[in-house]
Design a protein around this motif. Structure first.
Motif, PDB file in Angstrom:
ATOM      1  N   LEU A   1       0.824  -1.201   0.000  1.00 34.73           N
ATOM      2  CA  LEU A   1       0.000   0.000   0.000  1.00 34.73           C
ATOM      3  C   LEU A   1       0.864   1.259   0.000  1.00 34.73           C
ATOM      4  CD1 LEU A   1      -2.765  -1.071   2.543  1.00 34.73           C
ATOM      5  CD2 LEU A   1      -3.029  -0.784   0.077  1.00 34.73           C
ATOM      6  N   ASP A   2       1.953   1.239   0.757  1.00 34.07           N
ATOM      7  CA  ASP A   2       2.848   2.402   0.797  1.00 34.07           C
ATOM      8  C   ASP A   2       3.460   2.658  -0.575  1.00 34.07           C
ATOM      9  OD1 ASP A   2       2.313   2.807   3.433  1.00 34.07           O
ATOM     10  OD2 ASP A   2       4.152   1.872   4.182  1.00 34.07           O
ATOM     11  N   ILE A   3       3.907   1.595  -1.227  1.00 39.72           N
ATOM     12  CA  ILE A   3       4.520   1.765  -2.552  1.00 39.72           C
ATOM     13  C   ILE A   3       3.517   2.332  -3.539  1.00 39.72           C
ATOM     14  CG2 ILE A   3       5.494   0.524  -4.517  1.00 39.72           C
ATOM     15  CD1 ILE A   3       6.858  -1.342  -2.547  1.00 39.72           C
ATOM     16  N   GLU A   4       2.305   1.791  -3.545  1.00 46.24           N
ATOM     17  CA  GLU A   4       1.271   2.292  -4.451  1.00 46.24           C
ATOM     18  C   GLU A   4       0.974   3.762  -4.155  1.00 46.24           C
ATOM     19  OE1 GLU A   4      -0.136   0.923  -6.977  1.00 46.24           O
ATOM     20  OE2 GLU A   4       0.186  -1.233  -6.794  1.00 46.24           O
ATOM     21  N   SER A   5       0.963   4.127  -2.871  1.00 48.60           N
ATOM     22  CA  SER A   5       0.637   5.506  -2.499  1.00 48.60           C
ATOM     23  C   SER A   5       1.751   6.479  -2.874  1.00 48.60           C
ATOM     24  CB  SER A   5       0.381   5.594  -0.985  1.00 48.60           C
ATOM     25  OG  SER A   5      -0.698   4.756  -0.604  1.00 48.60           O
ATOM     26  N   LEU A   6       2.987   5.988  -2.904  1.00 38.77           N
ATOM     27  CA  LEU A   6       4.104   6.866  -3.224  1.00 38.77           C
ATOM     28  C   LEU A   6       4.235   7.145  -4.719  1.00 38.77           C
ATOM     29  CD1 LEU A   6       6.751   5.487  -0.717  1.00 38.77           C
ATOM     30  CD2 LEU A   6       5.688   7.740  -0.681  1.00 38.77           C
ATOM     31  N   TRP A   7       3.509   6.392  -5.532  1.00 37.00           N
ATOM     32  CA  TRP A   7       3.443   6.729  -6.957  1.00 37.00           C
ATOM     33  C   TRP A   7       2.363   7.789  -7.118  1.00 37.00           C
ATOM     34  CZ3 TRP A   7       3.407   0.820  -7.951  1.00 37.00           C
ATOM     35  CH2 TRP A   7       4.721   0.348  -8.012  1.00 37.00           C
ATOM     36  N   THR A   8       2.754   9.038  -6.940  1.00 34.13           N
ATOM     37  CA  THR A   8       1.768  10.126  -6.912  1.00 34.13           C
ATOM     38  C   THR A   8       1.392  10.634  -8.296  1.00 34.13           C
ATOM     39  OG1 THR A   8       3.528  11.785  -6.687  1.00 34.13           O
ATOM     40  CG2 THR A   8       2.605  10.849  -4.665  1.00 34.13           C
ATOM     41  N   ALA A   9       1.986  10.057  -9.313  1.00 34.03           N
ATOM     42  CA  ALA A   9       1.677  10.467 -10.683  1.00 34.03           C
ATOM     43  C   ALA A   9       1.707   9.243 -11.589  1.00 34.03           C
ATOM     44  CB  ALA A   9       2.687  11.508 -11.171  1.00 34.03           C
ATOM     45  N   PRO A  10       0.936   9.242 -12.672  1.00 32.46           N
ATOM     46  CA  PRO A  10       0.957   8.107 -13.595  1.00 32.46           C
ATOM     47  C   PRO A  10       2.333   7.971 -14.244  1.00 32.46           C
ATOM     48  CG  PRO A  10      -0.903   9.569 -14.026  1.00 32.46           C
ATOM     49  CD  PRO A  10       0.001  10.295 -13.086  1.00 32.46           C
ATOM     50  N   PRO A  11       2.679   6.773 -14.697  1.00 32.31           N
ATOM     51  CA  PRO A  11       3.971   6.599 -15.388  1.00 32.31           C
ATOM     52  C   PRO A  11       4.017   7.428 -16.664  1.00 32.31           C
ATOM     53  CG  PRO A  11       2.589   4.646 -15.637  1.00 32.31           C
ATOM     54  CD  PRO A  11       1.916   5.503 -14.628  1.00 32.31           C
ATOM     55  N   VAL A  12       5.156   8.021 -16.928  1.00 31.49           N
ATOM     56  CA  VAL A  12       5.281   8.884 -18.111  1.00 31.49           C
ATOM     57  C   VAL A  12       5.747   8.109 -19.334  1.00 31.49           C
ATOM     58  CG1 VAL A  12       5.667  10.967 -16.761  1.00 31.49           C
ATOM     59  CG2 VAL A  12       7.614   9.535 -17.408  1.00 31.49           C
ATOM     60  N   THR A  13       6.275   6.904 -19.127  1.00 28.04           N
ATOM     61  CA  THR A  13       6.712   6.072 -20.243  1.00 28.04           C
ATOM     62  C   THR A  13       6.182   4.656 -20.055  1.00 28.04           C
ATOM     63  OG1 THR A  13       8.774   5.396 -19.158  1.00 28.04           O
ATOM     64  CG2 THR A  13       8.839   7.413 -20.488  1.00 28.04           C
ATOM     65  N   GLU A  14       6.165   3.906 -21.124  1.00 29.71           N
ATOM     66  CA  GLU A  14       5.729   2.514 -21.041  1.00 29.71           C
ATOM     67  C   GLU A  14       6.679   1.702 -20.164  1.00 29.71           C
ATOM     68  OE1 GLU A  14       4.802  -1.300 -23.991  1.00 29.71           O
ATOM     69  OE2 GLU A  14       5.393   0.643 -24.819  1.00 29.71           O
ATOM     70  N   GLU A  15       7.981   1.991 -20.270  1.00 31.25           N
ATOM     71  CA  GLU A  15       8.961   1.260 -19.473  1.00 31.25           C
ATOM     72  C   GLU A  15       8.744   1.499 -17.985  1.00 31.25           C
ATOM     73  OE1 GLU A  15       9.639   3.117 -22.034  1.00 31.25           O
ATOM     74  OE2 GLU A  15      10.377   1.660 -23.513  1.00 31.25           O
ATOM     75  N   GLU A  16       8.410   2.715 -17.625  1.00 30.90           N
ATOM     76  CA  GLU A  16       8.156   3.013 -16.214  1.00 30.90           C
ATOM     77  C   GLU A  16       6.934   2.254 -15.717  1.00 30.90           C
ATOM     78  OE1 GLU A  16       8.887   7.105 -14.520  1.00 30.90           O
ATOM     79  OE2 GLU A  16       6.688   7.026 -14.350  1.00 30.90           O
ATOM     80  N   GLY A  17       5.914   2.165 -16.545  1.00 32.44           N
ATOM     81  CA  GLY A  17       4.731   1.393 -16.182  1.00 32.44           C
ATOM     82  C   GLY A  17       5.049  -0.087 -16.016  1.00 32.44           C
ATOM     83  N   LEU A  18       5.917  -0.612 -16.885  1.00 34.54           N
ATOM     84  CA  LEU A  18       6.318  -2.019 -16.771  1.00 34.54           C
ATOM     85  C   LEU A  18       7.118  -2.271 -15.501  1.00 34.54           C
ATOM     86  CD1 LEU A  18       7.309  -2.765 -20.493  1.00 34.54           C
ATOM     87  CD2 LEU A  18       5.283  -3.562 -19.262  1.00 34.54           C
ATOM     88  N   ARG A  19       7.962  -1.300 -15.118  1.00 38.60           N
ATOM     89  CA  ARG A  19       8.730  -1.456 -13.890  1.00 38.60           C
ATOM     90  C   ARG A  19       7.802  -1.491 -12.674  1.00 38.60           C
ATOM     91  NH1 ARG A  19      12.497   1.959 -16.643  1.00 38.60           N
ATOM     92  NH2 ARG A  19      11.669   3.832 -15.649  1.00 38.60           N
ATOM     93  N   ARG A  20       6.760  -0.691 -12.699  1.00 36.26           N
ATOM     94  CA  ARG A  20       5.795  -0.707 -11.592  1.00 36.26           C
ATOM     95  C   ARG A  20       5.039  -2.036 -11.561  1.00 36.26           C
ATOM     96  NH1 ARG A  20       3.013   5.344 -11.364  1.00 36.26           N
ATOM     97  NH2 ARG A  20       4.955   6.550 -11.491  1.00 36.26           N
ATOM     98  N   ASP A  21       4.684  -2.536 -12.723  1.00 38.14           N
ATOM     99  CA  ASP A  21       3.988  -3.828 -12.776  1.00 38.14           C
ATOM    100  C   ASP A  21       4.875  -4.956 -12.253  1.00 38.14           C
ATOM    101  OD1 ASP A  21       1.712  -2.668 -13.802  1.00 38.14           O
ATOM    102  OD2 ASP A  21       2.206  -3.112 -15.898  1.00 38.14           O
ATOM    103  N   ASP A  22       6.175  -4.867 -12.537  1.00 39.35           N
ATOM    104  CA  ASP A  22       7.097  -5.894 -12.048  1.00 39.35           C
ATOM    105  C   ASP A  22       7.160  -5.877 -10.523  1.00 39.35           C
ATOM    106  OD1 ASP A  22       9.383  -7.850 -12.404  1.00 39.35           O
ATOM    107  OD2 ASP A  22      10.436  -6.225 -11.379  1.00 39.35           O
TER     108      ASP A  22
END
Length: 225
Positions: A141-162
């Protein structure tokens, strides 16, 4: 004439002998056969003396190991208290360019690093089940909350999914809570990956919004978007 019973069992019987040739005992050899072992008394005494010396040496080493272990624990405790993970940062104590939200965000990240770093200790003290529950609950929950903005690149989104994957799959969580070197490497990797999964994006968003909010240029509805 009654027959002499053969020796039972497979135990070898040592004959301590003081004569020059301890093997020259045909009566014993015929009675014991392959179980007959001749040992000179002098050799036996030397062996016993060597064993006693080795036993004393082992006792000394054991005492030394216990003493070193206590000293090691004492030094670790001292270092832990002196070099404990500090979540505060003097660089951002007064904010960044009068933006205090960035400093608060940095301290929140430091708290997260501290929690992840102590997962192995939590597993030892509270048990693996409790540590795993803590990982898949508060830490996730803390990690999800600390992402205060959507990913700006596809790679960043993939890193969050990992990262989400590692916190959701049992065998990945098991690695993260292990109280050994393997667990330490897994936790270090998670901390590094979290830092590269959008922290800079979130900081930039905080910097962008802070002055506008302070000056009243962004409405509450815009901020919530």
């Amino acid at each position: 004439m009654p027959k002499t019973e053969a020796p039972r069992g497979n135990a070898r019987r040592a004959h301590l002998c003081a004569c020059p040739d301890p093997t020259a005992h045909p009566e014993l050899r015929s009675y014991l056969g392959r179980q007959y072992v001749a040992v000179r008394v002098a050799h036996y005494k030397v062996a016993i003396k060597a064993l006693k010396f080795a036993g004393k040496r082992i006792d000394d080493l054991t005492r030394d190991n216990v003493s070193l272990a206590k000293e090691n624990a004492r030094l670790r405790g001292t270092l832990k208290g002196r070099f404990a993970l500090n979540v505060a940062t003097p660089v951002l104590r007064n904010g960044l360019g009068d933006r205090t939200a960035v400093g608060s965000y940095r301290e929140s990240l430091g708290e997260l690093v501290h929690l992840v770093n102590e997962l192995g200790i939590r597993a030892q003290v509270a048990g693996r089940a409790a540590a795993e529950l803590f990982l898949m609950g508060p830490v996730k929950l803390d990690i999800e909350s600390l992402w205060t903005a959507p990913p700006v690149t596809e790679e960043e989104g993939l890193r969050r999914d990992d990262i989400r994957h590692r916190l959701s799959v049992p065998h990945e969580r098991e690695l993260l809570i292990r109280p050994d070197e393997i667990g330490e490497r897994a936790r270090r990797q998670l901390i590094s990956d979290v830092a590269g999964s959008g922290v800079d994006t979130s900081v930039q968003e905080l910097v962008r919004r802070s002055p506008a909010l302070r000056m009243g240029k962004v409405s509450r509805s815009d901020d919530e978007d």
